[in-house]
Scaffold this active site. Sequence first.
Site, PDB file in Angstrom:
ATOM      1  N   HIS A 240      14.813  -8.245   5.033  1.00 59.25           N
ATOM      2  CA  HIS A 240      14.629  -9.537   5.696  1.00 59.25           C
ATOM      3  C   HIS A 240      15.443 -10.636   5.013  1.00 59.25           C
ATOM      4  O   HIS A 240      15.147 -11.820   5.174  1.00 59.25           O
ATOM      5  CB  HIS A 240      13.145  -9.925   5.691  1.00 59.25           C
ATOM      6  CG  HIS A 240      12.247  -8.890   6.265  1.00 59.25           C
ATOM      7  ND1 HIS A 240      12.380  -8.453   7.554  1.00 59.25           N
ATOM      8  CD2 HIS A 240      11.218  -8.195   5.734  1.00 59.25           C
ATOM      9  CE1 HIS A 240      11.462  -7.518   7.793  1.00 59.25           C
ATOM     10  NE2 HIS A 240      10.747  -7.338   6.698  1.00 59.25           N
TER      11      HIS A 240
ATOM     12  N   HIS B 197      10.240  -5.688  12.169  1.00 58.48           N
ATOM     13  CA  HIS B 197      10.535  -4.307  11.769  1.00 58.48           C
ATOM     14  C   HIS B 197      10.786  -3.456  12.997  1.00 58.48           C
ATOM     15  O   HIS B 197      10.747  -2.230  12.936  1.00 58.48           O
ATOM     16  CB  HIS B 197       9.367  -3.715  10.982  1.00 58.48           C
ATOM     17  CG  HIS B 197       8.841  -4.613   9.928  1.00 58.48           C
ATOM     18  ND1 HIS B 197       7.807  -5.486  10.149  1.00 58.48           N
ATOM     19  CD2 HIS B 197       9.239  -4.803   8.649  1.00 58.48           C
ATOM     20  CE1 HIS B 197       7.582  -6.170   9.035  1.00 58.48           C
ATOM     21  NE2 HIS B 197       8.434  -5.773   8.118  1.00 58.48           N
TER      22      HIS B 197
END
Lengths: 331, 331
Positions: free
Chosen positions: B57, B219
Amino acid sequence: MKKVINNPEHVVEEMLEGIVYAHPEYIKKLENANVLVRRNSPVEGKVALVSGGGSGHEPAHGGFVGKGMLDAAVAGSIFTSPTPDQVYEAIKAVATDSGVLLIVKNYTGDVMNFEMAKEMAEMDGIKVDHVVVDDDVAVENSTWTIGRRGIAGTVFVHKIAGAKAESGSSLEEVKDVALKVIANVRSMGMALSPCTVPAAGKPNFTLGEKEMEIGMGIHGEPGTHREDLKSGDEIVEHLLNKVLDDMDLKNDEVAVMVNGLGSTPLMELYIANRKVHSMLKEKGIKVYKTFVGEYMTSIEMAGFSISLLKLDEELKSLLDAPADTPGFKII
Amino acid sequence: MKKVINNPEHVVEEMLEGIVYAHPEYIKKLENANVLVRRNSPVEGKVALVSGGGSGHEPAHGGFVGKGMLDAAVAGSIFTSPTPDQVYEAIKAVATDSGVLLIVKNYTGDVMNFEMAKEMAEMDGIKVDHVVVDDDVAVENSTWTIGRRGIAGTVFVHKIAGAKAESGSSLEEVKDVALKVIANVRSMGMALSPCTVPAAGKPNFTLGEKEMEIGMGIHGEPGTHREDLKSGDEIVEHLLNKVLDDMDLKNDEVAVMVNGLGSTPLMELYIANRKVHSMLKEKGIKVYKTFVGEYMTSIEMAGFSISLLKLDEELKSLLDAPADTPGFKII
């Protein structure tokens, strides 16, 4: 083509509106041209810096308009030089009695159009000079270039000439330090994927599933060669050695830029940066400052470039000077 | 899989090395854990903020370690919660007498492991509290979540709680303001493409050539639905209306974040931002500050999220407070 856009013909105008909405404290758009200028321009008593080129390289160049960097950025159509009259409007909007320096990436169209705009402004009695950045060591001539291409190293020219201008130096002094950066910065890139110009609707080149292109330009111009994808470390080794071969570094200090071309995640850029640092360390070259991120992109191309700038005390101090722009901040 | 990496099993370690090489003035890595901490930690007299989660991320969360934001960021494997002992090492490394606040995104594994680490640290006599961010309005429960997911709005929690901690406030006060941000921030995203976890070697979901997914997680967890790609304005309209439906805004001021997920160019993010601003203007909602860029990515996923934070005077002043981290700077 999968993009978050509306009419492909309007991407530049809509992007510029979106930038101004996001950063009204830094920039405004000229009403009559696709030009972003510092909100408080012209900044009297200071040499004004104007850069720009085709769009599609964001944050370059509009993201670098602000204190300590550019006074104006001209946004051409995607991958297309801005017209002379657009550059001329930019010059007029930010010109001061101290003069204007144009920072141009070395593409035939850009050089021609910025030079024509310079002549137009000079006829108005504006003092204008220009420098041409050609940091890409990959190929000698290319699709849209005679001589080497200007790529991510241009951002160092913006930063350092910007700091010099902010200090109240003369046009000649600002130009001299810009030329010093140009003489000391080298870059080279690679691509894992092409990119798609919205109005074209299809990728600007094709690569095999396991293929990469070494040394391509930021508009997808052909590079030195294609080969099967290698490890990150092997790719960095090749690019960095090409860059180092073209520099004369011995126990010197450098600034490093690992620049993402659009869709290469920070994760991969940092993995590349790790190898850059370990190679430089082995060679006794000291890294003074590192920049990892997206500075000079090619829309959504996957890949990255490495730039090295050889530093002296003057360049170090100008690199460290404060900058406050949407895309580049030094505190 | 085309990535600039070496051994897929080593991406996190090599990335952390690359981050530390790039930003030694901000951060260091703990020797015994995949944890980045402020270079001068522990910062005595200040509540320490610890966040983290799975890697992939970036710049979250390591890029937000520095003055005015986080004291430590724990980096799990890609898209995998860090283990309790890694979080525990982070807490011990930055804990002060003022205590430690954990900022956790709402994923079952993260919540469990951060809570276990909290208990371990408490047994050492360290004062620890935690907050859980659940800003994603897309779906109520998801693959790895009971309740809403925590996504880009988390960055506002880092920023504002970080500023509060920097001001010398107590653990209770810092937690209270973090909870205020969580209560007032809402987000939603969309994807044009999946991403590939290096160790898996293939995309985490598939989308048709003209298809997009609305409301997927960071995700690749399923969203609300898939449909044919629409115009940027239509996409923004859908996402922003969903966000607004979940907020109670009337002539309020907000902060906007248009967050790229990895391979969506700034050009498209700014075009989306244009529509966000024009919609908010129509509704009489004033934008106080806008952030456009990559803050909470999903490796190289194409797509973006929109976050709105409803502001009051306290939140405005904390949002404006200086921050100096590799990935987020307020001057």
